[in-house]
Design a protein around this motif. Structure first.
Motif, PDB file in Angstrom:
ATOM      1  N   TRP A  29       1.155   4.128   1.868  1.00 13.06           N
ATOM      2  CA  TRP A  29       1.569   5.636   1.250  1.00 13.06           C
ATOM      3  C   TRP A  29       2.752   6.220   3.157  1.00 13.06           C
ATOM      4  O   TRP A  29       2.338   7.303   3.396  1.00 13.06           O
ATOM      5  CB  TRP A  29       0.180   5.832   0.867  1.00 13.06           C
ATOM      6  CG  TRP A  29      -0.717   6.333   2.830  1.00 13.06           C
ATOM      7  CD1 TRP A  29      -0.753   7.655   3.340  1.00 13.06           C
ATOM      8  CD2 TRP A  29      -1.744   5.680   2.491  1.00 13.06           C
ATOM      9  NE1 TRP A  29      -1.855   7.063   4.612  1.00 13.06           N
ATOM     10  CE2 TRP A  29      -2.578   6.793   4.139  1.00 13.06           C
ATOM     11  CE3 TRP A  29      -2.675   4.858   1.694  1.00 13.06           C
ATOM     12  CZ2 TRP A  29      -3.744   5.734   4.577  1.00 13.06           C
ATOM     13  CZ3 TRP A  29      -3.916   4.289   2.388  1.00 13.06           C
ATOM     14  CH2 TRP A  29      -4.538   4.895   3.259  1.00 13.06           C
ATOM     15  N   TRP A  30       3.746   4.587   2.978  1.00 16.82           N
ATOM     16  CA  TRP A  30       3.906   5.362   3.768  1.00 16.82           C
ATOM     17  C   TRP A  30       5.756   6.319   3.513  1.00 16.82           C
ATOM     18  O   TRP A  30       6.459   5.003   2.962  1.00 16.82           O
ATOM     19  CB  TRP A  30       3.979   3.833   5.146  1.00 16.82           C
ATOM     20  CG  TRP A  30       3.339   4.370   5.493  1.00 16.82           C
ATOM     21  CD1 TRP A  30       2.424   4.613   5.838  1.00 16.82           C
ATOM     22  CD2 TRP A  30       2.820   2.742   5.867  1.00 16.82           C
ATOM     23  NE1 TRP A  30       1.802   3.791   6.556  1.00 16.82           N
ATOM     24  CE2 TRP A  30       1.455   2.675   6.495  1.00 16.82           C
ATOM     25  CE3 TRP A  30       3.305   0.984   5.948  1.00 16.82           C
ATOM     26  CZ2 TRP A  30       0.883   1.605   7.373  1.00 16.82           C
ATOM     27  CZ3 TRP A  30       2.914   0.111   6.035  1.00 16.82           C
ATOM     28  CH2 TRP A  30       1.451   0.338   6.968  1.00 16.82           C
ATOM     29  N   GLU A  35       7.744   6.774   8.108  1.00 16.11           N
ATOM     30  CA  GLU A  35       6.904   6.003   7.885  1.00 16.11           C
ATOM     31  C   GLU A  35       7.732   4.643   7.224  1.00 16.11           C
ATOM     32  O   GLU A  35       7.531   3.454   7.067  1.00 16.11           O
ATOM     33  CB  GLU A  35       5.806   6.722   7.150  1.00 16.11           C
ATOM     34  CG  GLU A  35       4.779   7.263   7.860  1.00 16.11           C
ATOM     35  CD  GLU A  35       3.347   8.146   6.550  1.00 16.11           C
ATOM     36  OE1 GLU A  35       2.236   7.880   6.624  1.00 16.11           O
ATOM     37  OE2 GLU A  35       4.094   8.673   5.258  1.00 16.11           O
ATOM     38  N   ASN A  85      -7.127   2.601   5.374  1.00 14.22           N
ATOM     39  CA  ASN A  85      -7.498   2.341   7.026  1.00 14.22           C
ATOM     40  C   ASN A  85      -8.139   1.142   6.921  1.00 14.22           C
ATOM     41  O   ASN A  85      -9.101   1.106   6.008  1.00 14.22           O
ATOM     42  CB  ASN A  85      -8.080   3.981   7.405  1.00 14.22           C
ATOM     43  CG  ASN A  85      -6.903   4.997   6.807  1.00 14.22           C
ATOM     44  OD1 ASN A  85      -6.879   6.108   6.100  1.00 14.22           O
ATOM     45  ND2 ASN A  85      -6.177   4.621   7.896  1.00 14.22           N
ATOM     46  N   TRP A 264       1.102   9.187  13.687  1.00 14.92           N
ATOM     47  CA  TRP A 264       2.080   8.893  13.547  1.00 14.92           C
ATOM     48  C   TRP A 264       3.291   9.946  13.216  1.00 14.92           C
ATOM     49  O   TRP A 264       3.937   9.424  12.582  1.00 14.92           O
ATOM     50  CB  TRP A 264       1.168   9.328  12.030  1.00 14.92           C
ATOM     51  CG  TRP A 264       0.544  10.087  11.175  1.00 14.92           C
ATOM     52  CD1 TRP A 264       1.014  10.795  11.023  1.00 14.92           C
ATOM     53  CD2 TRP A 264      -0.966   9.201  12.171  1.00 14.92           C
ATOM     54  NE1 TRP A 264      -0.300  11.552  10.650  1.00 14.92           N
ATOM     55  CE2 TRP A 264      -1.667  10.988  10.561  1.00 14.92           C
ATOM     56  CE3 TRP A 264      -1.236   8.760  12.081  1.00 14.92           C
ATOM     57  CZ2 TRP A 264      -2.971  10.770  10.821  1.00 14.92           C
ATOM     58  CZ3 TRP A 264      -3.258   8.400  11.955  1.00 14.92           C
ATOM     59  CH2 TRP A 264      -3.656   9.902  11.412  1.00 14.92           C
ATOM     60  N   ASP A 297      -4.460   1.278  10.176  1.00 14.27           N
ATOM     61  CA  ASP A 297      -3.969   0.627   9.155  1.00 14.27           C
ATOM     62  C   ASP A 297      -4.371  -0.704   9.238  1.00 14.27           C
ATOM     63  O   ASP A 297      -4.167  -1.066  10.202  1.00 14.27           O
ATOM     64  CB  ASP A 297      -2.488   0.807   8.776  1.00 14.27           C
ATOM     65  CG  ASP A 297      -2.478   2.521   9.169  1.00 14.27           C
ATOM     66  OD1 ASP A 297      -2.658   3.129   8.004  1.00 14.27           O
ATOM     67  OD2 ASP A 297      -1.538   2.475  10.058  1.00 14.27           O
ATOM     68  N   LYS A 333       6.488   2.995  13.851  1.00 12.84           N
ATOM     69  CA  LYS A 333       5.687   3.816  13.274  1.00 12.84           C
ATOM     70  C   LYS A 333       4.802   4.625  14.857  1.00 12.84           C
ATOM     71  O   LYS A 333       4.041   5.881  14.026  1.00 12.84           O
ATOM     72  CB  LYS A 333       4.216   3.081  13.386  1.00 12.84           C
ATOM     73  CG  LYS A 333       3.337   3.163  12.145  1.00 12.84           C
ATOM     74  CD  LYS A 333       4.179   3.642  10.752  1.00 12.84           C
ATOM     75  CE  LYS A 333       2.455   4.449  10.091  1.00 12.84           C
ATOM     76  NZ  LYS A 333       2.058   5.461  10.333  1.00 12.84           N
TER      77      LYS A 333
HETATM   78  C1  BGC Z   1      -2.565   6.510   7.977  1.00 10.23           C
HETATM   79  C2  BGC Z   1      -1.181   6.294   9.295  1.00 10.23           C
HETATM   80  C3  BGC Z   1       0.126   7.320   8.094  1.00 10.23           C
HETATM   81  C4  BGC Z   1      -0.463   8.609   7.844  1.00 10.23           C
HETATM   82  C5  BGC Z   1      -0.618  10.235   7.206  1.00 10.23           C
HETATM   83  C6  BGC Z   1      -3.022   7.676   7.906  1.00 10.23           C
HETATM   84  O1  BGC Z   1      -4.013   7.331   7.140  1.00 10.23           O
HETATM   85  O2  BGC Z   1      -3.563   5.445   8.945  1.00 10.23           O
HETATM   86  O3  BGC Z   1      -0.585   5.375   9.478  1.00 10.23           O
HETATM   87  O4  BGC Z   1       0.789   7.352   8.511  1.00 10.23           O
HETATM   88  O5  BGC Z   1      -2.503   8.553   7.197  1.00 10.23           O
HETATM   89  O6  BGC Z   1       0.315   9.282   6.036  1.00 10.23           O
END
Ligand code: BGC
Length: 409
Positions: A29-30, A35, A85, A264, A297, A333
């Protein structure tokens, strides 16, 4: 060399390279600017091995993405790899036997020796078997402040939540929304968790979230947190955005004073060319209780009935933890590498603060490691209801919160 020998050598090369050239669909979901810049480091590294990264980005954040991933997996059309996660989110998929056991990769690569802190590997381990490749340490325990907004208001940048709350009126007088908060419920729950650690302390947070102690959740320490959360609700009125990175953008363009968000957010400041310490200020633990939570993650790999894909999944798992990939990905990141033996070469002030907390061992588990996904969903729903219902009092939400904790597993 005789022609037949040449041909045999050539066909050996072709079959060797076609055997290793595998397309893997990777879901995550990046999708924000920071991201996307970070995940492209993984894609580039994988493509450089001769294989192909097929990007399966899902917009809308983890709460939107995870059910889509799960339905692909249980519906028999799994991606080759997916981000969750690290923590309890994959428990049911593992129990159902749907995820690849990576223990042989972990042993061959020595993950037990290199993953730091070791609880990140524990979070991938069920009954002694390892099911995920942790790729970073992300901490929720931060507030990000706009130096430009405070300059416009003519006051110094606060160094704690207490100072932030006390001076919020000066920002409002300058036409600036003090607190940037996106509309999705996970953002309110996340900010509440950070405020709990900062204002009730780590012992109270652990009692509630790890030990599920409903008396502490209903008690005086948490009452202070709910009061402050109610006050925060007032400070966020006027900025109507949904996504977390839109809220970060308000801090970047000085229309909001601050945001409580995981690290992030650093990826967004970086993409916007902002410099830590000059353009923005970061306060770990809201400047009250300096601590790093060790969330982040991990990649999981669905079981598939294709040996070539299985081998490629394991190759990708090993690559994600390799030193150069850890450095390039985590630098973009805003997260910290999961291995203690790599150097992030030049780190900014905020990342350095995170590294110092890691070295000092000022650590807390992430909520996703101690709460079940079902409990997290209930907390998301309750805290967003409070956030969006001005007539709901701190005492009312605290009582409902303590009930959820009493039933949590
Ligand atoms: C993730 C991050 C991500 C963020 C927002 C978090 O749950 O660990 O990698 O950037 O959500 O999307």
């Amino acid at each position: 060399m005789k022609l037949t020998t040449k041909l045999m050598a050539f066909s050996a090369i072709v079959s060797a390279s076609s055997a290793s050239a595998v397309e893997l669909e990777v879901m995550h979901w990046w999708t924000s600017g920071g991201e996307a810049a970070a995940v492209s480091k993984f894609a580039e590294a994988w493509d450089a091995t001769g294989n192909t990264w097929v990007d399966g980005a899902i917009a809308g954040g983890g709460d939107t993405a995870r059910p889509i991933m799960v339905s692909r997996i249980i519906g028999g059309d799994p991606p080759a790899a997916f981000q969750f996660n690290h923590g309890r989110q994959a428990e049911e998929l593992i129990e159902a036997g749907l995820l690849l056991d990576l223990t042989d990769v972990a042993e061959a690569e020595g993950w037990a020796e290199i993953v730091n802190p070791s609880n990140l590997l524990d979070a991938c381990t069920v009954d002694g078997r390892i099911y995920c490749a942790p790729v970073n340490i992300h901490s929720w325990q931060w507030m990000w402040l706009s130096n430009g907004a405070y300059e416009k208001a003519g006051i110094p940048v606060p160094q704690s939540w207490t100072e932030f709350a006390a001076t919020a009126g000066d920002l409002e007088a300058a036409g600036i929304t003090p607190l940037a908060m996106g509309g999705q419920s996970w953002q309110q729950n996340g900010a509440f968790g950070v405020m709990s650690v900062a204002l009730a302390g780590t012992d109270a947070w652990l009692a509630v979230n790890r030990d599920k102690d409903a008396e502490v959740a209903a008690g005086a320490d948490y009452a202070r947190v709910f009061e402050a959360f109610g006050a925060a609700r007032e400070l966020a009125v006027g900025l109507n955005v949904q996504d977390w990175n839109q809220a970060t953008a308000a801090v970047i363009n000085d229309t909001a004073g601050a945001q409580i968000m995981g690290d992030w957010a650093q990826g967004e400041f970086a993409v916007a060319g902002e410099v830590a310490g000059e353009d923005y200020t970061c306060l770990p633990g809201l400047g009250e209780v300096a601590v790093l939570s060790t969330g982040g993650d991990a990649f999981y790999f669905p079981v598939v009935d294709d040996e070539e894909i299985t081998a490629a999944q394991k190759e990708l798992a090993a690559l994600l933890l390799s030193p150069p990939v850890q450095v390039s990905f985590n630098s973009a990141k805003g997260s910290l590498p999961i291995r203690g033996d790599v150097d992030l070469t030049t780190v900014n002030d905020c990342t350095q603060k995170g590294l110092d907390l890691l070295a000092a061992g000022n650590l807390l588990p992430d909520g996703a490691a101690v709460l079940s996904p079902d409990t997290v969903t209930q907390l998301n729903d309750l805290l967003t209801e409070f956030w969006n219902t001005p007539s709901m009092t701190p005492a009312e939400v605290q009582s409902a919160y303590a009930d959820i904790i009493a039933d949590a597993d």
